[in-house]
Design an enzyme around this catalytic site. Structure first.
Site: not given
Ligand code: 13P
Length: 252
Positions: A9-11, A97, A99, A169, A175, A215, A236-237
């Site tokens: 997920n590149w957000k 998600h 967020e 999640e 994050g 994470s 994510g990251g």
């Molecule tokens: P991180 O891997 O940066 O914790 O993010 C997870 C995420 O929200 C994937 O959708």
């Protein structure tokens, strides 16, 4: 048999050229990986989706939208619909998600509408959900997860589940570098699979892929993915660096 999946997920990261560079680097680095029972997915920002889809000619990396509106079209400034996604050959979307839930007020009722629109349009859903830190501290995490699933997914027909991937999640792990332990992930994933079994049947429960997100890094992926009910991850990251993402793909 359910598939193992690693999805990035590149957000709200990477412009068009950075997105194309990243997908091409991932593609190169994973060229020897056998994907028979595995899937690799990336979710770029919506304005770059079409470019990334077009650049991925051999279809080994699937592309997902990060979000989708419930309406087919209309006066919804800034949104994208199933029809628009299908027009650029995207048949997969994240929904729910944390967020989106936290910053854009997406609640279970809205998500149910989005889920229905995706199913109606034959768009596969990676449905995200998970508890916040306070829920876990109060030992409410199972209840929260159960209500998120019940309210947005458990009205679906059995046949709709071929288009559902679940992504657990825990919000406190996103994050933050604070990953759920492999045991915590397994405990929750087994609970989720059992919920699907109770509300549907054993076949659907055994066939649905349940991803863990929060994470995930090359250093912990193998241990988390090694648990029997963890079918891969939503990253994510670490999905923003080709070498880290491919290490995570190798861990599946
Ligand atoms: P991180 O891997 O940066 O914790 O993010 C997870 C995420 O929200 C994937 O959708």
């Amino acid at each position: 048999m359910r598939k193992k999946i690693v999805a990035g997920n590149w957000k709200m990261n990477l412009n068009r050229s950075e997105s194309l560079e990243l997908v091409s680097a991932i593609s190169k680095e994973m060229k020897d990986i056998d994907l028979k029972n595995n899937r690799v997915i990336v979710a770029p920002v919506s304005v770059n989706l079409a470019s990334v889809v077009d650049s991925e000619k051999d279809n080994r990396i699937e592309c997902a939208s990060q979000n989708m509106h419930f309406a087919d079209s209309g006066a919804y400034t800034g949104e994208v619909s199933a029809n628009i996604l299908k027009g650029i050959n995207v048949n997969l979307t994240l929904l729910g998600h944390s967020e989106r839930r936290a910053y854009f007020n997406e609640d279970d009722a809205l998500l149910k509408q989005k889920v229905d629109a995706a199913i109606e349009n034959n768009i596969e859903i990676i449905f995200c959900f998970g508890e916040e830190l306070d829920d876990r501290k109060a030992e409410n995490h199972f209840k929260v997860v159960e209500s998120q699933l019940k309210n947005a997914l458990f009205h679906l027909k059995e046949n709709d589940w071929k288009n559902i991937v679940l992504a657990y999640e825990p919000v406190w792990a996103i994050g933050t570098g604070m990953t759920a332990t492999p045991e915590q992930a397994q405990e929750m994933h087994a609970f989720i699979r059992n919920l699907v079994k109770e509300n549907y049947n054993n076949t659907i429960a055994e066939n649905v892929s349940i991803l863990y997100g929060g994470s995930v890094k090359p250093t912990n992926a193998k241990e988390i993915f090694g648990k029997p009910d963890v079918d891969g991850g939503l990253i994510g990251g670490a999905a923003l660096k080709a070498d880290m993402f491919v290490e995570i793909i190798k861990a599946m």
